[in-house]
Design a protein around this motif. Structure first.
Motif, PDB file in Angstrom:
ATOM      1  N   TRP A  57      84.710  53.273  14.258  1.00 52.84           N
ATOM      2  CA  TRP A  57      85.242  53.711  13.108  1.00 52.84           C
ATOM      3  C   TRP A  57      85.707  52.440  11.903  1.00 52.84           C
ATOM      4  O   TRP A  57      85.721  52.734  10.870  1.00 52.84           O
ATOM      5  CB  TRP A  57      86.518  54.752  13.333  1.00 52.84           C
ATOM      6  N   ILE A  58      85.820  51.410  12.766  1.00 53.44           N
ATOM      7  CA  ILE A  58      86.197  50.254  12.040  1.00 53.44           C
ATOM      8  C   ILE A  58      85.054  49.947  11.177  1.00 53.44           C
ATOM      9  O   ILE A  58      85.064  49.581   9.990  1.00 53.44           O
ATOM     10  CB  ILE A  58      86.684  49.092  13.004  1.00 53.44           C
ATOM     11  N   GLY A  59      83.807  50.097  11.663  1.00 46.02           N
ATOM     12  CA  GLY A  59      82.788  49.752  10.676  1.00 46.02           C
ATOM     13  C   GLY A  59      82.517  50.548   9.649  1.00 46.02           C
ATOM     14  O   GLY A  59      82.102  50.299   8.658  1.00 46.02           O
ATOM     15  N   ASP A  60      82.989  52.046   9.972  1.00 47.04           N
ATOM     16  CA  ASP A  60      82.919  52.958   8.786  1.00 47.04           C
ATOM     17  C   ASP A  60      84.026  52.710   7.737  1.00 47.04           C
ATOM     18  O   ASP A  60      83.727  53.012   6.510  1.00 47.04           O
ATOM     19  CB  ASP A  60      83.348  54.375   9.324  1.00 47.04           C
ATOM     20  N   GLU A  61      85.136  52.102   8.104  1.00 47.27           N
ATOM     21  CA  GLU A  61      86.117  51.709   7.072  1.00 47.27           C
ATOM     22  C   GLU A  61      85.779  50.246   6.264  1.00 47.27           C
ATOM     23  O   GLU A  61      85.885  50.280   5.160  1.00 47.27           O
ATOM     24  CB  GLU A  61      87.503  51.480   7.930  1.00 47.27           C
ATOM     25  N   VAL A  62      85.479  49.305   7.068  1.00 53.46           N
ATOM     26  CA  VAL A  62      85.238  47.930   6.529  1.00 53.46           C
ATOM     27  C   VAL A  62      84.023  47.314   6.434  1.00 53.46           C
ATOM     28  O   VAL A  62      83.890  46.131   6.111  1.00 53.46           O
ATOM     29  CB  VAL A  62      86.789  47.066   7.090  1.00 53.46           C
ATOM     30  N   GLY A  63      83.242  47.919   7.088  1.00 55.41           N
ATOM     31  CA  GLY A  63      81.869  47.283   7.434  1.00 55.41           C
ATOM     32  C   GLY A  63      81.503  46.857   8.701  1.00 55.41           C
ATOM     33  O   GLY A  63      82.523  46.617   9.458  1.00 55.41           O
ATOM     34  N   PRO A  64      80.313  46.559   8.926  1.00 57.91           N
ATOM     35  CA  PRO A  64      79.835  46.190  10.396  1.00 57.91           C
ATOM     36  C   PRO A  64      80.666  44.703  10.827  1.00 57.91           C
ATOM     37  O   PRO A  64      80.629  44.660  12.132  1.00 57.91           O
ATOM     38  CB  PRO A  64      78.206  45.833  10.413  1.00 57.91           C
ATOM     39  N   VAL A  65      80.663  43.802  10.071  1.00 58.33           N
ATOM     40  CA  VAL A  65      81.028  42.600  10.474  1.00 58.33           C
ATOM     41  C   VAL A  65      82.648  42.491  10.806  1.00 58.33           C
ATOM     42  O   VAL A  65      82.823  41.986  11.998  1.00 58.33           O
ATOM     43  CB  VAL A  65      80.939  41.388   9.126  1.00 58.33           C
ATOM     44  N   PRO A  66      83.389  43.119  10.169  1.00 57.10           N
ATOM     45  CA  PRO A  66      84.953  43.152  10.756  1.00 57.10           C
ATOM     46  C   PRO A  66      84.797  43.784  12.059  1.00 57.10           C
ATOM     47  O   PRO A  66      85.663  43.503  13.140  1.00 57.10           O
ATOM     48  CB  PRO A  66      85.675  43.971   9.641  1.00 57.10           C
TER      49      PRO A  66
END
Length: 297
Positions: A57-66
């Motif tokens: 879900w972090i990738g959904d929020e801020v992208g794959p790198v973070p």
């Protein structure tokens, strides 16, 4: 990494709570007898195998790198854990010591850096498990310790040579589960008196269309972590997001602007912070729910 990936099954949405103990046992056996560097490497791989698929879900929020950076950073805490579990197995009564090492690793990860990150604690895998009753007495620390101890005893049973040691280890792990099964799993969750009433949360939302900003009160005064549960108003609350202690706002993104959504928030197990009433968006349009869940503030 496969051992770490298996641990995901103990958490939502799978809720296979009984997987957590065997995963702890597997990690214990994998690092046993290894060198310090190899134990650290195996611990790191376990952490990566767990956190990368656990935090999409972090990738959904801020992208794959973070997402990948945070997952890799959190996995680093499993490296010293692997070393500690390897070294502690050389001592008597090591299942108790390795359980303490798991709890210590979670404590450090929950505090560093900048307030820490508490996602993925063993205790959070026991929401539907028999050990949840321990949370009302010992908090999430006690639940994590019990899960890790059960896993350590399983590993001890695998390694024990004399039959009596193997029997004792299996009996000990079984006794842990039996004690909690015999206890009242709903202790503290039934009708409460003025003295035992859990803290309540007041939740508000700011609907931004494809995102919703949630803000809530914190009855624990910064001590408890929170879990946000949400989903479409015409379906189950099948998504969750954990928020660290001391935080009282979060933005949920990647929402369909044509659909209504409902949200609740609750403190971590053992925090004494009761769940908030559900609060729902009220959007016009063909996709909005005609009869959404009751909202609350």
């Amino acid at each position: 990494p496969f051992t770490g990936a298996a641990l995901i099954l103990a958490f939502q949405p799978y809720d296979l709570w009984f997987v957590a103990g065997p995963v702890v046992a597997s990690v214990t056996l994998i690092v046993r007898g290894q060198t310090v560097w190899r134990a650290a490497w195996l611990g790191l791989l376990t952490g990566i195998g767990f956190f990368v698929p656990f935090l999409p879900w972090i990738g959904d929020e801020v992208g794959p790198v973070p997402w990948l950076l945070l997952s890799s950073f959190e996995a680093l805490f499993f490296a010293p854990l692997g070393v500690a579990v390897m070294l502690l197995q050389r001592l008597p009564a090591w299942p108790l010591l390795t359980a303490a090492a798991w709890v210590a690793a979670e404590a450090v990860r929950g505090r560093l850096p900048w307030g820490g990150f508490t996602w993925g604690k063993l205790a959070f895998s026991q929401v539907d498990g028999p050990m949840l009753g321990l949370a009302s007495v010992a908090g999430s620390v006690g639940v994590s310790f019990a899960v890790a101890l059960a896993g350590g005893l399983v590993a001890w049973a695998v390694l024990a040579r004399p039959a009596w040691q193997r029997t004792a280890a299996v009996a000990g792990a079984g006794a842990l589960v039996a004690v909690f099964l015999a206890s009242d799993p709903d202790k503290g969750n039934g009708p409460t008196t003025a003295e035992s009433r859990p803290g309540t949360i007041s939740l508000t939302l700011d609907d931004k269309g494809n995102a919703v900003a949630l803000t809530w009160t914190d009855p624990s005064t910064g001590q408890a972590s929170f879990v946000v549960s949400y989903g479409r108003a015409d379906g189950p609350a099948d998504k969750t997001q954990q928020v660290g202690a001391g935080t009282t706002t979060v933005t949920i993104g990647q929402l369909d602007p044509s659909q209504d959504y409902c949200f609740t928030i609750a403190g971590e197990p053992g925090s004494g912070v009761g769940p908030s009433p559900a609060i729902c968006t009220k959007r016009p349009g063909p996709g909005a729910s005609a009869s959404p869940r009751p909202s609350g503030t």
